[in-house]
Design a protein around this motif. Sequence first.
Motif, PDB file in Angstrom:
ATOM      1  N   ARG A 119       0.834  -1.209   0.000  1.00 20.00           N
ATOM      2  CA  ARG A 119       0.000   0.000   0.000  1.00 20.00           C
ATOM      3  C   ARG A 119       0.867   1.256   0.000  1.00 20.00           C
ATOM      4  O   ARG A 119       0.537   2.233  -0.683  1.00 20.00           O
ATOM      5  CB  ARG A 119      -0.943   0.001   1.215  1.00 20.00           C
ATOM      6  N   GLU A 120       1.982   1.224   0.719  1.00 21.07           N
ATOM      7  CA  GLU A 120       2.859   2.407   0.731  1.00 21.07           C
ATOM      8  C   GLU A 120       3.418   2.687  -0.655  1.00 21.07           C
ATOM      9  O   GLU A 120       3.529   3.841  -1.064  1.00 21.07           O
ATOM     10  CB  GLU A 120       3.999   2.245   1.729  1.00 21.07           C
ATOM     11  N   GLU A 122       1.949   2.118  -3.418  1.00 20.69           N
ATOM     12  CA  GLU A 122       0.875   2.749  -4.185  1.00 20.69           C
ATOM     13  C   GLU A 122       0.772   4.231  -3.856  1.00 20.69           C
ATOM     14  O   GLU A 122       0.695   5.076  -4.754  1.00 20.69           O
ATOM     15  CB  GLU A 122      -0.462   2.062  -3.891  1.00 20.69           C
ATOM     16  N   ILE A 123       0.752   4.546  -2.552  1.00 27.66           N
ATOM     17  CA  ILE A 123       0.613   5.947  -2.143  1.00 27.66           C
ATOM     18  C   ILE A 123       1.813   6.771  -2.602  1.00 27.66           C
ATOM     19  O   ILE A 123       1.681   7.930  -3.022  1.00 27.66           O
ATOM     20  CB  ILE A 123       0.439   6.049  -0.611  1.00 27.66           C
ATOM     21  N   ASP A 127       2.147  10.594  -3.825  1.00 24.16           N
ATOM     22  CA  ASP A 127       2.409  11.423  -2.646  1.00 24.16           C
ATOM     23  C   ASP A 127       3.862  11.196  -2.219  1.00 24.16           C
ATOM     24  O   ASP A 127       4.214  10.128  -1.721  1.00 24.16           O
ATOM     25  CB  ASP A 127       1.449  11.043  -1.518  1.00 24.16           C
ATOM     26  N   LEU A 135       3.990   5.129   6.097  1.00 31.43           N
ATOM     27  CA  LEU A 135       2.738   4.440   6.434  1.00 31.43           C
ATOM     28  C   LEU A 135       2.937   3.559   7.662  1.00 31.43           C
ATOM     29  O   LEU A 135       2.083   3.544   8.565  1.00 31.43           O
ATOM     30  CB  LEU A 135       2.265   3.595   5.246  1.00 31.43           C
ATOM     31  N   TYR A 180     -10.208   1.549  -1.389  1.00 28.51           N
ATOM     32  CA  TYR A 180      -8.993   2.301  -1.672  1.00 28.51           C
ATOM     33  C   TYR A 180      -8.571   2.069  -3.121  1.00 28.51           C
ATOM     34  O   TYR A 180      -8.471   0.918  -3.563  1.00 28.51           O
ATOM     35  CB  TYR A 180      -7.845   1.863  -0.753  1.00 28.51           C
ATOM     36  N   GLU A 184      -4.958   7.204  -5.238  1.00 29.31           N
ATOM     37  CA  GLU A 184      -5.473   8.295  -4.420  1.00 29.31           C
ATOM     38  C   GLU A 184      -5.576   7.872  -2.962  1.00 29.31           C
ATOM     39  O   GLU A 184      -5.635   6.688  -2.641  1.00 29.31           O
ATOM     40  CB  GLU A 184      -6.843   8.765  -4.923  1.00 29.31           C
ATOM     41  N   HIS A 185      -5.574   8.884  -2.075  1.00 27.58           N
ATOM     42  CA  HIS A 185      -5.741   8.617  -0.654  1.00 27.58           C
ATOM     43  C   HIS A 185      -7.166   8.140  -0.380  1.00 27.58           C
ATOM     44  O   HIS A 185      -8.106   8.484  -1.107  1.00 27.58           O
ATOM     45  CB  HIS A 185      -5.475   9.885   0.162  1.00 27.58           C
TER      46      HIS A 185
END
Length: 216
Positions: A119-120, A122-123, A127, A135, A180, A184-185
């Motif tokens: 997930r990190e 992806e973010i 970002d 994260l 999610y 995007e957040h």
Amino acid sequence: MINFMIGVLSSLVATWAGLAAAFLWSGRFRWFLVTALSRLSGGDFGQSWDNKAEAEADFNREIRRARKVDLFTGRGNELQRATFSSLLTQRPGSAPRPHFRILLPHTGVGTEAQWTRDRESEIASFDRSFGTGQLHRQIETNVAHLAPYNDDGTVETRRYDFPHLGRICITDQAAYFTPYLPDEHGRDSKVLKYTASSPMYHALARLFQKLWEGPS
């Protein structure tokens, strides 16, 4: 005189029409209609909002009347905000707090951290403050924030080893699902709400329970 009476009646009709329109357009009426349709058809007529901010008023109203709340979430930053404050604080003379269970991700080493790293990454693609364990640190900060509430029995917290697929919040009346997206957040993602009579509500509740009972 007749014209005066007609004018008065027209004003009354317009006023009542406006009030009726406001009621029919209100969130509560739409939720009543969604609930009725779901029960009659056995379908999943869920409400939706474009993002977390738009759903907040409805979500807060549902939380205030809940007797139980189950939360599956990613980093859990909202646990330090007003959204869940009524579940963590007890004022003298207020109603009993609902039973509150929380699932937060594992941030350990090896395979236990794979989904947090996933997930990190992806973010980090949109970002730049992520990509170096941000994260992981945010999750552990929220775990530490909850520690006193776990100790006094206000909440029960467990960890999960599972993809960060979205935020799921389940009460005895409704289930909210925020899927999610990889670009995007979560706060910018669509929020979906399902009635307690819908198949999707029961599927989300079953998923939560399976993860709750799994290794932590």
